[in-house]
Every structure is written in structure tokens, then in C-alpha cells.
Design a protein around this motif. Sequence first.
Motif, PDB file in Angstrom:
ATOM      1  N   UNK A   1      69.766 -31.787  47.984  1.00 47.83           N
ATOM      2  CA  UNK A   1      70.239 -32.682  47.054  1.00 47.83           C
ATOM      3  C   UNK A   1      69.167 -32.828  45.828  1.00 47.83           C
ATOM      4  N   UNK A   2      67.867 -32.363  46.011  1.00 44.59           N
ATOM      5  CA  UNK A   2      67.005 -32.174  44.965  1.00 44.59           C
ATOM      6  C   UNK A   2      67.227 -30.824  44.269  1.00 44.59           C
ATOM      7  N   UNK A   3      67.772 -29.914  44.764  1.00 45.20           N
ATOM      8  CA  UNK A   3      68.064 -28.640  44.255  1.00 45.20           C
ATOM      9  C   UNK A   3      69.196 -28.931  43.013  1.00 45.20           C
ATOM     10  N   UNK A   4      70.384 -29.550  43.635  1.00 45.51           N
ATOM     11  CA  UNK A   4      71.369 -30.066  42.827  1.00 45.51           C
ATOM     12  C   UNK A   4      71.089 -30.627  41.721  1.00 45.51           C
ATOM     13  N   UNK A   5      70.439 -31.816  41.768  1.00 46.51           N
ATOM     14  CA  UNK A   5      69.843 -32.533  40.899  1.00 46.51           C
ATOM     15  C   UNK A   5      68.995 -31.990  39.793  1.00 46.51           C
ATOM     16  N   UNK A   6      68.164 -31.091  40.394  1.00 46.82           N
ATOM     17  CA  UNK A   6      67.077 -30.415  39.084  1.00 46.82           C
ATOM     18  C   UNK A   6      67.350 -28.950  38.805  1.00 46.82           C
ATOM     19  N   UNK A   7      68.294 -28.393  39.307  1.00 45.59           N
ATOM     20  CA  UNK A   7      68.543 -27.085  38.883  1.00 45.59           C
ATOM     21  C   UNK A   7      69.153 -26.916  37.549  1.00 45.59           C
ATOM     22  N   UNK A   8      69.929 -27.947  36.966  1.00 51.79           N
ATOM     23  CA  UNK A   8      70.091 -27.635  35.454  1.00 51.79           C
ATOM     24  C   UNK A   8      68.840 -27.653  34.415  1.00 51.79           C
ATOM     25  N   UNK A   9      68.059 -28.760  34.922  1.00 48.73           N
ATOM     26  CA  UNK A   9      66.637 -28.897  34.314  1.00 48.73           C
ATOM     27  C   UNK A   9      66.007 -27.604  34.299  1.00 48.73           C
ATOM     28  N   UNK A  10      65.883 -27.096  35.457  1.00 46.60           N
ATOM     29  CA  UNK A  10      64.999 -26.005  35.622  1.00 46.60           C
ATOM     30  C   UNK A  10      65.517 -24.677  34.993  1.00 46.60           C
ATOM     31  N   UNK A  11      66.941 -24.489  34.885  1.00 48.29           N
ATOM     32  CA  UNK A  11      67.557 -23.614  34.285  1.00 48.29           C
ATOM     33  C   UNK A  11      67.265 -23.675  32.705  1.00 48.29           C
ATOM     34  N   UNK A  12      67.311 -24.733  32.326  1.00 46.68           N
ATOM     35  CA  UNK A  12      67.087 -25.248  30.735  1.00 46.68           C
ATOM     36  C   UNK A  12      65.511 -24.790  30.330  1.00 46.68           C
ATOM     37  N   UNK A  13      64.782 -25.099  31.144  1.00 46.83           N
ATOM     38  CA  UNK A  13      63.312 -24.788  30.942  1.00 46.83           C
ATOM     39  C   UNK A  13      62.913 -23.041  31.083  1.00 46.83           C
ATOM     40  N   UNK A  14      63.785 -22.718  31.930  1.00 43.67           N
ATOM     41  CA  UNK A  14      63.489 -21.346  32.292  1.00 43.67           C
ATOM     42  C   UNK A  14      64.791 -19.956  32.218  1.00 43.67           C
ATOM     43  N   UNK A  15      65.089 -20.302  31.128  1.00 45.28           N
ATOM     44  CA  UNK A  15      66.430 -19.546  30.657  1.00 45.28           C
ATOM     45  C   UNK A  15      66.525 -18.176  31.099  1.00 45.28           C
ATOM     46  N   UNK A  16      65.345 -17.375  30.892  1.00 50.02           N
ATOM     47  CA  UNK A  16      65.140 -15.935  31.237  1.00 50.02           C
ATOM     48  C   UNK A  16      65.093 -15.661  32.796  1.00 50.02           C
ATOM     49  N   UNK A  17      64.618 -16.863  33.548  1.00 47.47           N
ATOM     50  CA  UNK A  17      64.511 -16.371  35.147  1.00 47.47           C
ATOM     51  C   UNK A  17      65.775 -16.051  35.721  1.00 47.47           C
ATOM     52  N   UNK A  18      65.647 -15.134  36.702  1.00 46.61           N
ATOM     53  CA  UNK A  18      66.656 -14.999  37.635  1.00 46.61           C
ATOM     54  C   UNK A  18      67.057 -16.094  38.551  1.00 46.61           C
ATOM     55  N   UNK A  19      68.172 -15.837  39.211  1.00 44.01           N
ATOM     56  CA  UNK A  19      68.485 -16.931  40.230  1.00 44.01           C
ATOM     57  C   UNK A  19      67.460 -17.042  41.294  1.00 44.01           C
ATOM     58  N   UNK A  20      67.014 -15.876  41.593  1.00 43.54           N
ATOM     59  CA  UNK A  20      66.043 -15.732  42.723  1.00 43.54           C
ATOM     60  C   UNK A  20      64.771 -16.487  42.304  1.00 43.54           C
ATOM     61  N   UNK A  21      64.261 -16.165  40.981  1.00 42.70           N
ATOM     62  CA  UNK A  21      62.888 -16.878  40.452  1.00 42.70           C
ATOM     63  C   UNK A  21      63.245 -18.400  40.250  1.00 42.70           C
ATOM     64  N   UNK A  22      64.445 -18.502  39.953  1.00 45.19           N
ATOM     65  CA  UNK A  22      64.708 -20.279  39.707  1.00 45.19           C
ATOM     66  C   UNK A  22      64.492 -20.828  41.061  1.00 45.19           C
ATOM     67  N   UNK A  23      65.208 -20.298  42.230  1.00 48.48           N
ATOM     68  CA  UNK A  23      65.216 -20.853  43.594  1.00 48.48           C
ATOM     69  C   UNK A  23      63.506 -20.996  44.144  1.00 48.48           C
ATOM     70  N   UNK A  24      62.922 -20.200  43.822  1.00 54.88           N
ATOM     71  CA  UNK A  24      61.489 -20.081  44.196  1.00 54.88           C
ATOM     72  C   UNK A  24      60.669 -21.048  43.452  1.00 54.88           C
ATOM     73  N   UNK A  25      61.083 -21.529  42.035  1.00 55.40           N
ATOM     74  CA  UNK A  25      60.448 -22.442  41.291  1.00 55.40           C
ATOM     75  C   UNK A  25      60.822 -23.821  41.845  1.00 55.40           C
ATOM     76  N   UNK A  26      62.031 -23.987  42.228  1.00 54.25           N
ATOM     77  CA  UNK A  26      62.572 -25.188  42.809  1.00 54.25           C
ATOM     78  C   UNK A  26      62.005 -25.530  44.300  1.00 54.25           C
TER      79      UNK A  26
END
Length: 295
Positions: free
Chosen positions: A86-111
Motif C-alpha cells: 500500500x505504501x509502494x502504490x501511494x508513493x511510487x509516483x512521487x519517487x518516480x518524479x524525483x528519480x526520473x533516471x532511476x531504473x525500476x530496480x533502483x526505484x524499488x530499492x529506494x521505496x
Amino acid sequence: MAAAAALLGRAAGLGPGLGLGLSLGAGAGARRLLRCGTGSGLREWGAGTLLDGAVVCKAGGAAEQCLSRGISSNQRPKRPLTAYLRFVIDNRPAFREKNPESSNLELIKKLACAWKDLPASQKQVYEEARKIDWKRYGEQMAAYKAQLTPAQAAALKEERRKQVAKRRSIRAKRELNLLGKPKRARSGFNIFLSENFQESEGISPVAKLKKLFDTWQKLSTSQKQPYLQLAEDDKVRYENEMKSWEAKMIELGREDLVRSKKQRLKKKPAETAKQAETAKASSGGNKAKLKKSEE
């Protein structure tokens, strides 16, 4: 997001022991990245069968066969999302916006790291939502199971047993890798395979494997000997490394990972056959002596 939520919901069915994750694709064959354990480490989980955006079971599994005999996958209640998802779904768009160059793997690690550092009071909001959905899910599952025939219920139970056994096996292998357990000794054919796989003819890995197996079968004893000798050397390497590793495990209090004495002293087939032949000859000689003494 709806499709992603559906995939996440099915991923949650993998249970807390394995951790949960996020799909990196859509349609049949999509692969999912799973968060393993309490850390932010990730691993890739194989694809299942996707029906209406939800992973139901592996192709050909007992559950899939059961569902194809009259129980629609749409009728089976979807397992509620965990607090983490639930936390991932709520926050993934914001993390993607802050880290546009990150891969999906890197983004999930940050989350995953953000969830780990999240205060308990904020995690509680997601946990309460999960509890409400879980209660509703229990009621829906009771109604769903009530309509299953005994054969269908048995098929689903067997599929669940296999899934649990597979997850335990995966967890055990992952633990051994983390503890640095030595790799098993390779056979002569495995060494031959690794040396010739890239240059082998064939349009697919399976075709190459079959071609190399046929080639190996046709090799003479002298042609196989270099590979068999390398395999013997690798056995010595494996046994030496295992002795050191097992001594370390004993020091760490993990005697459960040490091979039993019977396994350690397991004789090679060739040695066993030779000893059996010697014993047979000895037995024959003893019988002759006994017969002579009786005369």
C-alpha cells in the motif's frame, strides 16, 4: 495504476516469509521483483499465468486445472495488499518524479529503504487498512470455498502445498548462498557443456543442449578422459572446501547445515563396486577353504 495494483495484490499471496514486490511488465510472462526479507534486497521471481491482470498459478498446475473445470479466476477473492505494498502504490509516483533516471530496480530499492525508515505511527495507517481488508477477504474466501466441489478443494490444497514447499526450498538455497556454501562438484559432461555451449549449433538453448548431449554420448573414452579428470579434480576441491565450510558452520552454531557422518563417508559408486567384487572373491575363497577342511 489499477493493473499494477492487481498484480501487486496477487504478489502479496506469496506470503510474508518471501517478502513482496512489484511487477515490471504486463501480459503473460511478466516478471516480478520481490523484496526479500526485512532488507531492501531484491530478487526476480518467475512468471506465472496471468488471467485478467492477476497471477493465478503456474501453467498446468493443479489449481489452474481446477479453475478451468468450472471455477472462474474472477470468482476467487484477491488477497489484500500488505501494508508495505500500500505504501509502494501511494508513493511510487512521487519517487518516480524525483528519480526520473532511476531504473525500476533502483526505484524499488529506494521505496524499500523509505519503508524501513518510516516511523511506526505512519506505518500503522497502512497496517489498519490491511486489517480491514483482511477481515473482508476472510469472509469472501469462506463463501468462495463453500462452492467448491471436494475434488476442486483438494486440487487447490495440493497446489498450495507445492507452492509452500517451493518457497521453503528457495529460502533455504538463498540462506546457503549467503553463508557461502561451496558449489557442488561438476560432472565431466557439465564441464564439456560449459566449454562448448556458446559454439554449439542450435536455435535455442534446449536445442544446443540436446546437440551437445548427443555429441558427448558419441565421444570415445579417451576423448572424455580430460573432462572426467577435471571432474575428479573438482570433487577434491569441493570436499576440501566443504570441510572448511562445515567447520565454520559448527563454530557459528549451525550444526544443522553440516552433513551427517553417513553423507560425508558416502562411497563412490566405482569404489563400492570394486569393494563388492573383492568381498565376493574373498567370500568364494572362504567357502573353498571351508569345504576343503570338511573333507
